[in-house]
Design a protein around this motif. Structure first.
Motif, mmCIF file in Angstrom:
data_model
loop_
_atom_site.group_PDB
_atom_site.id
_atom_site.type_symbol
_atom_site.label_atom_id
_atom_site.label_comp_id
_atom_site.label_asym_id
_atom_site.label_seq_id
_atom_site.Cartn_x
_atom_site.Cartn_y
_atom_site.Cartn_z
ATOM 1 N N VAL A 8 -1.596 -9.149 20.454
ATOM 2 C CA VAL A 8 -0.472 -8.650 21.246
ATOM 3 C C VAL A 8 0.776 -8.519 20.373
ATOM 4 C CG1 VAL A 8 1.100 -9.198 23.144
ATOM 5 C CG2 VAL A 8 -1.362 -9.517 23.433
ATOM 6 N N SER A 9 1.028 -9.537 19.553
ATOM 7 C CA SER A 9 2.184 -9.500 18.651
ATOM 8 C C SER A 9 2.074 -8.341 17.674
ATOM 9 C CB SER A 9 2.285 -10.826 17.885
ATOM 10 O OG SER A 9 2.449 -11.904 18.774
ATOM 11 N N PHE A 10 0.860 -8.087 17.196
ATOM 12 C CA PHE A 10 0.638 -6.988 16.255
ATOM 13 C C PHE A 10 0.989 -5.657 16.909
ATOM 14 C CE2 PHE A 10 -1.306 -6.046 12.171
ATOM 15 C CZ PHE A 10 -1.583 -4.688 12.261
ATOM 16 N N ALA A 11 0.528 -5.459 18.145
ATOM 17 C CA ALA A 11 0.797 -4.206 18.849
ATOM 18 C C ALA A 11 2.299 -4.024 19.093
ATOM 19 C CB ALA A 11 0.039 -4.181 20.167
ATOM 20 N N MET A 12 2.977 -5.104 19.479
ATOM 21 C CA MET A 12 4.400 -5.001 19.779
ATOM 22 C C MET A 12 5.207 -4.700 18.526
ATOM 23 S SD MET A 12 4.782 -8.109 22.552
ATOM 24 C CE MET A 12 6.439 -7.694 23.058
ATOM 25 N N THR A 13 4.934 -5.410 17.446
ATOM 26 C CA THR A 13 5.703 -5.204 16.218
ATOM 27 C C THR A 13 5.405 -3.846 15.592
ATOM 28 O OG1 THR A 13 4.009 -6.594 15.156
ATOM 29 C CG2 THR A 13 6.138 -7.609 15.601
ATOM 30 N N ARG A 14 4.162 -3.379 15.713
ATOM 31 C CA ARG A 14 3.851 -2.024 15.255
ATOM 32 C C ARG A 14 4.662 -1.007 16.042
ATOM 33 N NH1 ARG A 14 -0.818 -0.176 12.908
ATOM 34 N NH2 ARG A 14 0.198 1.837 13.271
ATOM 35 N N GLY A 15 4.807 -1.257 17.350
ATOM 36 C CA GLY A 15 5.598 -0.357 18.185
ATOM 37 C C GLY A 15 7.057 -0.320 17.791
ATOM 38 N N TRP A 16 7.553 -1.399 17.180
ATOM 39 C CA TRP A 16 8.939 -1.445 16.717
ATOM 40 C C TRP A 16 9.097 -0.887 15.309
ATOM 41 C CZ3 TRP A 16 8.902 -7.077 18.759
ATOM 42 C CH2 TRP A 16 9.169 -7.080 20.127
ATOM 43 N N GLY A 17 7.985 -0.444 14.719
ATOM 44 C CA GLY A 17 8.073 0.230 13.428
ATOM 45 C C GLY A 17 7.816 -0.641 12.212
ATOM 46 N N PHE A 18 7.330 -1.859 12.390
ATOM 47 C CA PHE A 18 7.064 -2.720 11.242
ATOM 48 C C PHE A 18 5.711 -2.377 10.623
ATOM 49 C CE2 PHE A 18 10.177 -5.160 13.636
ATOM 50 C CZ PHE A 18 11.030 -5.584 12.624
ATOM 51 N N ALA A 19 5.600 -2.565 9.310
ATOM 52 C CA ALA A 19 4.370 -2.252 8.589
ATOM 53 C C ALA A 19 3.320 -3.341 8.820
ATOM 54 C CB ALA A 19 4.660 -2.125 7.098
ATOM 55 N N ASN A 20 2.060 -2.942 8.687
ATOM 56 C CA ASN A 20 0.958 -3.887 8.902
ATOM 57 C C ASN A 20 1.077 -5.112 8.000
ATOM 58 O OD1 ASN A 20 0.023 -2.022 10.680
ATOM 59 N ND2 ASN A 20 -1.766 -1.413 9.488
ATOM 60 N N ARG A 21 1.396 -4.881 6.742
ATOM 61 C CA ARG A 21 1.491 -5.975 5.770
ATOM 62 C C ARG A 21 2.519 -7.006 6.209
ATOM 63 N NH1 ARG A 21 -0.823 -8.785 1.578
ATOM 64 N NH2 ARG A 21 0.763 -9.542 0.149
ATOM 65 N N SER A 22 3.691 -6.544 6.633
ATOM 66 C CA SER A 22 4.749 -7.469 7.063
ATOM 67 C C SER A 22 4.333 -8.262 8.299
ATOM 68 C CB SER A 22 6.032 -6.682 7.357
ATOM 69 O OG SER A 22 6.486 -6.021 6.203
ATOM 70 N N ILE A 23 3.600 -7.616 9.207
ATOM 71 C CA ILE A 23 3.170 -8.283 10.433
ATOM 72 C C ILE A 23 2.155 -9.384 10.114
ATOM 73 C CG2 ILE A 23 2.067 -7.960 12.683
ATOM 74 C CD1 ILE A 23 3.041 -5.018 12.543
ATOM 75 N N VAL A 24 1.234 -9.075 9.194
ATOM 76 C CA VAL A 24 0.244 -10.084 8.792
ATOM 77 C C VAL A 24 0.937 -11.284 8.156
ATOM 78 C CG1 VAL A 24 -1.681 -10.551 7.223
ATOM 79 C CG2 VAL A 24 -1.635 -8.431 8.540
ATOM 80 N N VAL A 25 1.912 -11.026 7.298
ATOM 81 C CA VAL A 25 2.667 -12.121 6.667
ATOM 82 C C VAL A 25 3.381 -12.952 7.724
ATOM 83 C CG1 VAL A 25 4.619 -12.653 5.148
ATOM 84 C CG2 VAL A 25 2.920 -10.952 4.453
ATOM 85 N N MET A 26 3.978 -12.290 8.734
ATOM 86 C CA MET A 26 4.649 -13.023 9.816
ATOM 87 C C MET A 26 3.680 -13.957 10.525
ATOM 88 S SD MET A 26 6.103 -11.658 13.476
ATOM 89 C CE MET A 26 4.405 -11.475 14.018
ATOM 90 N N ALA A 27 2.478 -13.449 10.847
ATOM 91 C CA ALA A 27 1.484 -14.268 11.541
ATOM 92 C C ALA A 27 1.075 -15.467 10.687
ATOM 93 C CB ALA A 27 0.267 -13.425 11.897
ATOM 94 N N LEU A 28 0.886 -15.237 9.375
ATOM 95 C CA LEU A 28 0.484 -16.315 8.476
ATOM 96 C C LEU A 28 1.589 -17.363 8.343
ATOM 97 C CD1 LEU A 28 -1.258 -14.284 5.619
ATOM 98 C CD2 LEU A 28 -2.365 -15.844 7.224
ATOM 99 N N VAL A 29 2.809 -16.914 8.085
ATOM 100 C CA VAL A 29 3.913 -17.852 7.837
ATOM 101 C C VAL A 29 4.238 -18.667 9.088
ATOM 102 C CG1 VAL A 29 6.364 -18.043 7.287
ATOM 103 C CG2 VAL A 29 4.895 -16.503 5.967
ATOM 104 N N SER A 30 4.370 -18.003 10.231
ATOM 105 C CA SER A 30 4.687 -18.734 11.467
ATOM 106 C C SER A 30 3.543 -19.684 11.822
ATOM 107 C CB SER A 30 4.964 -17.764 12.617
ATOM 108 O OG SER A 30 3.839 -16.927 12.863
ATOM 109 N N GLY A 31 2.293 -19.264 11.561
ATOM 110 C CA GLY A 31 1.157 -20.152 11.815
ATOM 111 C C GLY A 31 1.167 -21.367 10.917
#
Length: 353
Positions: free
Chosen positions: A108-131
């Protein structure tokens, strides 16, 4: 289809189990403690709550959500706090509804952040770091609870106190090593070798150091530049959540003391990791009641009421709130899509110049 129906079946069973655990919590408490309690007694405790106490709990809950947005904004540069709040609310709602819901929450977070224009790489890093930061602080919490009890002199015997100090310091040292290794190259090399040694000792056919160095490479930039913001966000988030528990304990007459409340809070957060039900719902409440009554001598009715109240503010309310956030995001996305489709080609060409 088989996997889909299996997931649906497991989700329904898990949610059903959570509901049953809460509905039959008085009977479970009696089995665990030998002390009878009824819903009528719990209801009378709820009846003593004042409007001011409820408003204070709500304010602390909103502050805890806001605090966690700083973990997300530091994990994903360019994300603003309103987006972080929406992301956190929607992800929590999904995670609280499904067993192993964290994976769906990430989707869900991936879909939302993609909708806001963020790149896949940055989203994956966000998931890893916050996790990673969530996991580190989840490990640290039990150590903090143990230390609080030891400082308050609540250990039963010197032997238990010694074991407690040993365990708490060991947990904190381990978390420190991992955190330093994520930041410092030499420490990462040493930790990688240690992980390989443990894997060989356990006869595991995995390249532990390779996996760790890959994780570190993926997250190094964000961790090195933004670890203070990540850490402060987690500290304030957990601090506000503990404040909610403190108000719940005071309001229901179940306050066991400062150190004891920290230990109860630490246990409650650990029990949310139990995957038998979504976010450990039902299991967390039972564990909290058991520690309050058997460990700290709190009355069974106030203890049960406080556990249920705390569960409401850290689990139940997040489902409708997250649903509203997700619905608002979907509606705005659809409206923006319609506006883009309706815009004439000439306007689009002018806007891109």
């Amino acid at each position: 289809m088989k996997n889909k129906w299996l997931q649906i079946t497991l989700s329904v069973l898990s949610l059903g189990l959570a509901v049953l655990l809460v509905v039959y919590l008085p009977q479970i408490v009696r089995t665990l403690t030998g002390k009878p309690v009824s819903w009528a007694e719990i209801g009378r405790v709820f009846g003593t709550l004042s409007g001011g106490e409820i408003a204070l709990m709500a304010a602390l809950w909103l502050l805890s959500l806001l605090a966690y947005t700083f973990v997300l904004t530091n994990s994903l540069p360019g994300l603003n706090n309103l987006q972080g709040l929406t992301l956190n609310a929607a992800g929590s709602a999904v995670s609280n509804l499904l067993p192993f819901g964290g994976a769906v929450g990430v989707a869900v977070s991936f879909a939302m952040t993609r909708g806001w224009g963020f790149a896949n790489r940055s989203i994956v890093v966000m998931a890893l770091v916050s996790g990673i930061w969530n996991t580190l602080f989840r490990f640290i919490l039990p150590a903090v609870g143990i230390v609080a009890l030891l400082i308050a002199g609540k250990a039963a015997t010197p032997q238990i106190a010694g074991a407690g100090w040993t365990g708490a310091i060991s947990i904190l040292v381990l978390c420190t090593i991992v955190a330093v290794a994520l930041y410092w190259d030499r420490a990462a090399t040493v930790l990688g070798r240690a992980l390989d040694g443990i894997a060989r000792l356990l006869r595991l056919k995995i390249h532990a150091s390779e996996a760790f160095h890959k994780l570190r490479a993926d997250t190094a930039g964000v961790v090195r530049s933004r670890w203070p913001g990540l850490s402060l966000g987690m500290v304030f988030f957990l601090g506000f959540q503990w404040s909610i528990m403190a108000v719940c304990l005071h309001a229901t007459g179940a306050w066991p003391g400062l150190a004891q409340s920290i230990a109860v809070f630490a246990l409650s957060r650990v029990l949310t990791s139990v995957l038998l039900t979504p976010s450990g719902a039902g299991i967390m409440e039972g564990g909290v009641v058991l520690l309050l009554t058997e460990g700290f001598g709190v009355g069974v009715a106030p203890a049960t009421a406080s556990a249920l109240l705390f569960g409401f503010w850290t689990y139940t309310i997040e489902i409708p709130f997250g649903g509203l956030a997700l619905g608002a995001w979907a509606l705005l996305r659809r409206r923006n899509g319609r506006n883009a489709d309706a815009e004439p080609p000439s306007a689009i060409s002018k806007a891109t110049r």
